[in-house]
Design a protein around this motif. Sequence first.
Motif, PDB file in Angstrom:
ATOM      1  N   TYR A 596      23.115 -56.324  32.588  1.00  8.05           N
ATOM      2  CA  TYR A 596      21.870 -55.856  31.984  1.00  8.05           C
ATOM      3  C   TYR A 596      21.518 -56.800  30.835  1.00  8.05           C
ATOM      4  CZ  TYR A 596      22.922 -51.565  34.537  1.00  8.05           C
ATOM      5  OH  TYR A 596      23.213 -50.658  35.526  1.00  8.05           O
ATOM      6  N   PHE A 597      20.245 -57.145  30.725  1.00 14.04           N
ATOM      7  CA  PHE A 597      19.809 -58.099  29.712  1.00 14.04           C
ATOM      8  C   PHE A 597      18.325 -57.909  29.454  1.00 14.04           C
ATOM      9  CE2 PHE A 597      19.977 -59.903  33.942  1.00 14.04           C
ATOM     10  CZ  PHE A 597      18.714 -60.449  34.136  1.00 14.04           C
ATOM     11  N   ARG A 598      17.816 -58.559  28.402  1.00 20.54           N
ATOM     12  CA  ARG A 598      16.406 -58.434  28.030  1.00 20.54           C
ATOM     13  C   ARG A 598      15.592 -59.618  28.550  1.00 20.54           C
ATOM     14  NH1 ARG A 598      14.848 -53.854  24.436  1.00 20.54           N
ATOM     15  NH2 ARG A 598      16.706 -53.336  23.235  1.00 20.54           N
ATOM     16  N   ARG A 599      14.351 -59.324  28.925  1.00 22.41           N
ATOM     17  CA  ARG A 599      13.429 -60.378  29.318  1.00 22.41           C
ATOM     18  C   ARG A 599      12.815 -60.999  28.071  1.00 22.41           C
ATOM     19  NH1 ARG A 599       8.005 -59.517  33.074  1.00 22.41           N
ATOM     20  NH2 ARG A 599       7.302 -61.708  33.036  1.00 22.41           N
ATOM     21  N   PRO A 600      12.832 -62.338  27.922  1.00 27.33           N
ATOM     22  CA  PRO A 600      12.244 -62.973  26.734  1.00 27.33           C
ATOM     23  C   PRO A 600      10.768 -62.630  26.577  1.00 27.33           C
ATOM     24  CG  PRO A 600      13.630 -64.523  27.918  1.00 27.33           C
ATOM     25  CD  PRO A 600      13.506 -63.316  28.796  1.00 27.33           C
ATOM     26  N   HIS A 601      10.333 -62.557  25.321  1.00 24.76           N
ATOM     27  CA  HIS A 601       8.942 -62.292  24.960  1.00 24.76           C
ATOM     28  C   HIS A 601       8.425 -60.983  25.564  1.00 24.76           C
ATOM     29  CE1 HIS A 601       8.727 -66.307  23.242  1.00 24.76           C
ATOM     30  NE2 HIS A 601       9.207 -66.792  24.376  1.00 24.76           N
ATOM     31  N   SER A 602       9.312 -60.046  25.783  1.00 28.34           N
ATOM     32  CA  SER A 602       8.934 -58.778  26.384  1.00 28.34           C
ATOM     33  C   SER A 602       9.732 -57.616  25.820  1.00 28.34           C
ATOM     34  CB  SER A 602       9.111 -58.836  27.909  1.00 28.34           C
ATOM     35  OG  SER A 602       9.082 -57.555  28.477  1.00 28.34           O
ATOM     36  N   GLY A 603      11.049 -57.742  25.819  1.00 24.23           N
ATOM     37  CA  GLY A 603      11.915 -56.634  25.448  1.00 24.23           C
ATOM     38  C   GLY A 603      12.293 -55.762  26.622  1.00 24.23           C
ATOM     39  N   ASN A 604      11.663 -55.962  27.780  1.00 26.66           N
ATOM     40  CA  ASN A 604      12.036 -55.192  28.966  1.00 26.66           C
ATOM     41  C   ASN A 604      13.494 -55.439  29.331  1.00 26.66           C
ATOM     42  OD1 ASN A 604       9.439 -54.251  29.133  1.00 26.66           O
ATOM     43  ND2 ASN A 604       9.046 -55.056  31.194  1.00 26.66           N
ATOM     44  N   ILE A 605      14.137 -54.390  29.840  1.00 23.87           N
ATOM     45  CA  ILE A 605      15.528 -54.507  30.280  1.00 23.87           C
ATOM     46  C   ILE A 605      15.538 -54.874  31.757  1.00 23.87           C
ATOM     47  CG2 ILE A 605      17.689 -53.257  30.624  1.00 23.87           C
ATOM     48  CD1 ILE A 605      16.955 -51.632  28.130  1.00 23.87           C
ATOM     49  N   ARG A 606      16.315 -55.869  32.091  1.00 20.97           N
ATOM     50  CA  ARG A 606      16.444 -56.316  33.474  1.00 20.97           C
ATOM     51  C   ARG A 606      17.895 -56.125  33.915  1.00 20.97           C
ATOM     52  NH1 ARG A 606      13.396 -62.172  33.763  1.00 20.97           N
ATOM     53  NH2 ARG A 606      11.524 -61.359  34.778  1.00 20.97           N
ATOM     54  N   LEU A 624      21.734 -74.464  35.925  1.00 14.31           N
ATOM     55  CA  LEU A 624      20.541 -73.877  36.532  1.00 14.31           C
ATOM     56  C   LEU A 624      20.535 -73.972  38.044  1.00 14.31           C
ATOM     57  CD1 LEU A 624      17.855 -75.190  34.023  1.00 14.31           C
ATOM     58  CD2 LEU A 624      18.784 -72.892  34.175  1.00 14.31           C
ATOM     59  N   ARG A 625      21.139 -75.034  38.601  1.00  9.84           N
ATOM     60  CA  ARG A 625      21.076 -75.222  40.047  1.00  9.84           C
ATOM     61  C   ARG A 625      22.205 -74.442  40.721  1.00  9.84           C
ATOM     62  NH1 ARG A 625      19.858 -80.627  38.581  1.00  9.84           N
ATOM     63  NH2 ARG A 625      21.933 -81.369  39.121  1.00  9.84           N
ATOM     64  N   ALA A 626      21.823 -73.415  41.457  1.00  4.60           N
ATOM     65  CA  ALA A 626      22.791 -72.563  42.142  1.00  4.60           C
ATOM     66  C   ALA A 626      22.413 -72.485  43.610  1.00  4.60           C
ATOM     67  CB  ALA A 626      22.806 -71.164  41.509  1.00  4.60           C
ATOM     68  N   GLY A 627      23.311 -71.914  44.396  1.00  2.00           N
ATOM     69  CA  GLY A 627      23.035 -71.793  45.815  1.00  2.00           C
ATOM     70  C   GLY A 627      21.810 -70.944  46.088  1.00  2.00           C
ATOM     71  N   ALA A 628      21.634 -69.863  45.354  1.00  7.27           N
ATOM     72  CA  ALA A 628      20.471 -69.003  45.525  1.00  7.27           C
ATOM     73  C   ALA A 628      20.246 -68.260  44.217  1.00  7.27           C
ATOM     74  CB  ALA A 628      20.697 -68.007  46.656  1.00  7.27           C
ATOM     75  N   PRO A 629      18.990 -68.079  43.813  1.00  9.57           N
ATOM     76  CA  PRO A 629      18.731 -67.334  42.575  1.00  9.57           C
ATOM     77  C   PRO A 629      19.129 -65.875  42.725  1.00  9.57           C
ATOM     78  CG  PRO A 629      16.684 -67.787  43.756  1.00  9.57           C
ATOM     79  CD  PRO A 629      17.765 -68.552  44.458  1.00  9.57           C
ATOM     80  N   ALA A 630      19.664 -65.311  41.652  1.00  8.14           N
ATOM     81  CA  ALA A 630      20.061 -63.908  41.682  1.00  8.14           C
ATOM     82  C   ALA A 630      18.830 -63.005  41.763  1.00  8.14           C
ATOM     83  CB  ALA A 630      20.867 -63.577  40.427  1.00  8.14           C
ATOM     84  N   ARG A 631      18.980 -61.869  42.441  1.00  9.78           N
ATOM     85  CA  ARG A 631      17.892 -60.899  42.528  1.00  9.78           C
ATOM     86  C   ARG A 631      17.871 -60.060  41.262  1.00  9.78           C
ATOM     87  NH1 ARG A 631      17.358 -55.557  45.714  1.00  9.78           N
ATOM     88  NH2 ARG A 631      15.114 -55.259  45.803  1.00  9.78           N
ATOM     89  N   VAL A 632      16.735 -60.095  40.567  1.00 11.56           N
ATOM     90  CA  VAL A 632      16.603 -59.430  39.280  1.00 11.56           C
ATOM     91  C   VAL A 632      15.627 -58.272  39.417  1.00 11.56           C
ATOM     92  CG1 VAL A 632      15.852 -59.697  36.888  1.00 11.56           C
ATOM     93  CG2 VAL A 632      17.139 -61.530  38.003  1.00 11.56           C
ATOM     94  N   THR A 633      16.001 -57.110  38.873  1.00  7.72           N
ATOM     95  CA  THR A 633      15.134 -55.937  38.848  1.00  7.72           C
ATOM     96  C   THR A 633      14.723 -55.661  37.412  1.00  7.72           C
ATOM     97  OG1 THR A 633      16.244 -54.964  40.761  1.00  7.72           O
ATOM     98  CG2 THR A 633      14.940 -53.485  39.372  1.00  7.72           C
TER      99      THR A 633
END
Length: 750
Positions: A596-606, A624-633
């Motif tokens: 769980y973490f915060r979205r920059p310039h928002s404060g929303n929890i992701r 930054l370069r990974a096999g696939a980007p993580a799915r974020v909600t």
Amino acid sequence: MFSGVRRLAPTTRRDLLTAAALCAIVPVGMAAASGARDASSAGPKHQPPALTTVSPSGTWTAAGRAPRTAESVVQIVAHPDDDLFFLNPEVGQSLRSGRPLTTIYLTSGEANGVNAPRRKDAQPRLFPAERDHAKYAKARQNGIRAAYAEMVTGDATHPWRRTVIATAGGGQAELDTLQGHPHIQLVWTLLHEAGSITGDRPHSLHGLWDGRVPTLGSQLVHGGEVARNFAYDREQLIRTLTGYLERFRPTQVRMQNPTPGRLDRNLKCADHQDHRYGARFVQEALARYASLGGRPHFTVQTYIGYFNGGLPGALDPASGASKARTIDTYAGDGGAPNACKDAAGCGDRKVAAHPKRNWTSTIHHAGDTGTNWLLIGEDGTLSAFAVLDGRIAQWHRPAGTGGRTGQARWSGPAFLTGTGFDAGIQPVTLPDGRLAVYGTRAVLGAGPAAYHREVGYTEQRRPGAAFGPWRSLGTPEQSDLVGTSDISAPAVSVGADGATTVFLRDSSHQLTARTRLPGGTWAPWQALGGRAVHSDPVTATDSTGRAYVLAATPRTVLAWVQDRPGGRVRGPLATGLPPTTLPLTVRPDGDGVRLYFRRPHSGNIRTAHLRASDLTPVRDPHGLRAGAPARVTDLGGAGGYGPASVTPAGWGDALLAARSSTGDLATAWLPAGVDPRPQRWSRTGFLLAGAPSGTATGSGGVVLTALGLDGRLYWTQTPRKGARFAPWQPVDAAATGRGDVSATPARSAT
């Protein structure tokens, strides 16, 4: 056990030794006043509203008598505007809540004495660009008074009462009180500033700390209340600061970062020398003040300074815009020319030219409580741990004390051994049921050259018994000179076999670890790699018993994972996660962990689910370069910043609790299921110190705790799904210190 990683080489960052001189030399003052004000005697204690009550964090303060509250916030910063750039929006939150607040400025901030924009294309100069240190210092005072008046009353021209007070160090300071609001005060210590961020300036706080100068002199302001010059030696400055604390009796102290670290690109200090050494003098005064009896308990919060400009913005747009407007008022923008009717000027024109540097869109705590400081035993016993008065405090609630909230039998705070602790302590439960608490602390030493920070722990001798002595694990740092003792709060992983590993971010912005083997022997510190790590690490164990460690850089999150339970660790690994605002919370989630973490310039929890099989080796310097980007909600939220507490309930839902955009605690239930969305967020209406912490009970309910700005532990609970939370209750009624004889400054490892 974490094995198979390279040993931390004694020559790590060798170039820092030659660059260390860049970070030395800077002055800044401090002052203290005699007298005493008992904030706790002002009247009945403030009672926060029930958890389910949606209310603002505070209301505009009405003129009249001081509010009836036990809270008293004291902010100590090096320069006029450090509070507005680095402590705000928390300054405005406290001011608008109606609680007492005092800001103490150590130096006059006279700089080069020129009060004019730095760029030719800036707004026209309203005052001549003359070099006058006393006038520039006065203009900055005028700007600060206007900014505070506007935050409290909405009127930047609201008048102040200005007086002179004697300090405990033998000098004088100016005390300003906002008329009609006697609980809002500013203290001007009037010491000479360094005049350079990292340059060699012996007549400075840095020079006074290192003993290069015997005294640091004053810098009076044009037309100021203090009319005679003075100077403080090292002891007089500490007495001055201690006197301030005795006078204003804080329940929370806000200060700048005493260990700001160095920049990777050039190895210069990451902050102004006045910020760093002013904060170290504050630490000396706090240690002395903590040893006194008859005072209220207090928490301490430190703040990142200049380096904020290189970190993701933590504030939502509205909060950032509000912070920027306050800076504009301080700079003298937006009002009528010479509205203060002072020949020195009405604000800091240097700031008017370039007020941002990303500082107005963010705030970052240099150390925080994290969200894992409430533990529950197998029998239902609750134990909460936090740092009060620089010591580890424990609150205890025995098993079987449910019932009505007013009859719950909490006790505490009781204090463990050791002093000088940072806020980010980490309690853990060992396989045999004993509790252990890990943390970092500042060791002030017998002289300024002995200053350093160390990591260590204390543990129970047997389950339920008293805690033993503090045991130092040292530090992965070569010396304070090399890295300014810039280490993170610890993350601690405990294996089923009893092997314990402590993870730290070191001053080279990499992850390091030290492991306690099942037999009790501690292996040496080992480097785990990584680059540009600036968060505190966090750790959790998945259903297979493998430990995960996660830490944030300004661009992504890096991971380290065990190949198997008790096996070697792989990492750093790329997660594919986007930038965060740095603070992280991680929880076990099946065959992986959920972050769980915060979205920059928002404060929303992701949130994102991470599994070891999905993580790939870092292929570029920034991970930054990974096999696939993580799915974020995106879970939405009530704005705000800092880590979010996540507590799974017995019926499958999870309670989210976090600081909101107005500084108070906000909560929401996260329904169980795939791709869940939280219900509406509720505000509790009271300001908190650090971050909340919760735990599930054996009956399936949830207990939530938070530290108030009055230095007390508050708690609430719900027994089952659909039940209302009980009203928030303070654990202790008085919150007054006992002046334990063992509460002495840290001088060496105990």
